[in-house]
Enzyme design. Structure first.
Site, PDB file in Angstrom:
ATOM      1  N   ASN A 136      -4.265   6.878  -1.466  1.00 33.25           N
ATOM      2  CA  ASN A 136      -4.105   8.317  -1.312  1.00 33.25           C
ATOM      3  C   ASN A 136      -5.292   9.029  -1.942  1.00 33.25           C
ATOM      4  OD1 ASN A 136      -3.251   9.939  -3.948  1.00 33.25           O
ATOM      5  ND2 ASN A 136      -2.317   7.916  -4.075  1.00 33.25           N
ATOM      6  N   HIS A 148      -1.772   0.396  -0.600  1.00 36.66           N
ATOM      7  CA  HIS A 148      -1.523   1.827  -0.806  1.00 36.66           C
ATOM      8  C   HIS A 148      -2.863   2.529  -0.978  1.00 36.66           C
ATOM      9  CE1 HIS A 148      -1.619   4.880  -4.107  1.00 36.66           C
ATOM     10  NE2 HIS A 148      -0.817   5.508  -3.283  1.00 36.66           N
ATOM     11  N   HIS A 195     -11.829  -5.249  -4.508  1.00 38.07           N
ATOM     12  CA  HIS A 195     -12.421  -4.616  -5.682  1.00 38.07           C
ATOM     13  C   HIS A 195     -13.923  -4.407  -5.520  1.00 38.07           C
ATOM     14  CE1 HIS A 195      -9.202  -4.221  -8.692  1.00 38.07           C
ATOM     15  NE2 HIS A 195      -8.611  -5.193  -8.015  1.00 38.07           N
ATOM     16  N   GLY A 229      10.264  20.180  -2.958  1.00 32.35           N
ATOM     17  CA  GLY A 229      10.945  20.496  -1.713  1.00 32.35           C
ATOM     18  C   GLY A 229      10.269  20.018  -0.451  1.00 32.35           C
ATOM     19  N   ASN A 284       9.464  17.383   2.678  1.00 32.45           N
ATOM     20  CA  ASN A 284      10.340  16.557   3.509  1.00 32.45           C
ATOM     21  C   ASN A 284      10.606  15.215   2.845  1.00 32.45           C
ATOM     22  OD1 ASN A 284      10.597  14.331   5.699  1.00 32.45           O
ATOM     23  ND2 ASN A 284      11.146  16.216   6.770  1.00 32.45           N
TER      24      ASN A 284
END
Length: 292
Positions: free
Chosen positions: A130, A128, A162, A275, A277
């Protein structure tokens, strides 16, 4: 968090949104190139790209999902730029966090990239990443991070991941890696299971040192570190033979991952409450999972 205003931040917001979009494009290209190199008789996987729109003309983004590839069983790389007014619940949560002015003015703007990869080979780790920027009339901040989620752990893979993140953090703050690693260890912990969802990484939020350029540079460094941290692991493991027992372990671990994202993940909650998608918000969920 530093007090700001909309006019002052227009240029900075544009820079951030454009960079997140560029990073999204680069990762999609790199992942499709990995598909080309992966073994298998089927055609290499390609991303299906779908524009997304937020309710009430509040911006949108791109949902990019590759399914059933040679290396990736499912991977999503999403970019968004959204704006509007926070719902009362989200507004109250931010006011409780001490966001200046939030109790009186619930307007917001946010942009970022969000990525989750679930691999075909159980020896290749899920991952993951972001990075994002958030603005309100009273404040701005950056957040993000990256963490590795293997179902079959390899100490060398964990060390490489890491070490790459540590090197990315070092020029920006002597304590950044240690601080944000500890934050990831806490944030990606699953209380009802009494364990972490993976082998960690880094996580940060509410980053506002008062120097927008410095904080943006650090956020870019986190994004730039992702491909060097992850691609060598995926490439090394995607050809390794695996058994039904290995596949079973992978599906069980994916169940753990799904539990975390649905119950605890801050980004999932924010996306659904504002709100955006729903398919884009929930693209992090694995295509198949198992519970015992």
């Amino acid at each position: 968090m530093q007090i700001t205003n909309e006019a002052m931040m227009e240029t900075e917001r544009r820079q951030a949104a454009d960079w997140f979009r560029t990073l999204r494009d680069r990762i999609v290209t790199a992942f499709e190139a990995l598909e080309d190199r992966a073994p298998g008789g089927a055609a290499p996987g390609r991303f299906e790209v779908t524009p997304t729109l937020r309710d009430n003309d509040g911006g949108g983004g791109l949902m990019s999902v590759l399914r059933g590839g040679r290396a990736f069983e499912k991977v999503g790389v999403n970019w968004s730029e959204v704006h509007g007014t926070l719902a009362p619940r989200a507004q109250a949560a931010m006011a409780a966090r001490g966001v200046p002015g939030m109790a009186d003015d619930p307007r917001f703007w946010a942009s970022g990239i969000s990525l989750v990869a679930h691999m075909q080979n159980p020896h290749a780790p899920a991952v993951h990443m972001n990075t994002r920027m958030f603005w309100t009339p009273g404040a701005w901040w950056f957040g993000g991070g990256s963490d590795l989620n293997p179902c079959l752990e390899y100490a060398d893979d964990t060390a490489h991941f890491h070490d790459t993140l540590r090197a990315a953090c070092a020029p920006h703050g002597a304590d950044y890696y240690d601080r944000f690693k500890a934050w990831a260890d806490e944030y990606f912990f699953i209380p009802h299971r009494g364990r972490a969802r993976g082998v960690g990484g880094i996580f940060y939020d509410d980053l506002n040192t008062g120097d927008w350029q410095a904080d943006f540079a650090f956020t870019r460094a986190v994004g730039e570190a992702f491909l060097p941290a992850f691609l060598p692991l995926a490439e090394a493991r995607m050809t390794r033979p695996f058994t039904e027992t290995d596949r079973d372990a992978q599906l069980i671990h994916r169940g753990l991952y799904a539990e975390y994202n649905l119950v605890y993940d801050r980004g999932t909650k924010f996306g659904l409450e504002t709100g955006h998608n729903a398919d884009a918000v929930l693209m992090s969920l694995p295509p198949l999972a198992k519970w015992v």
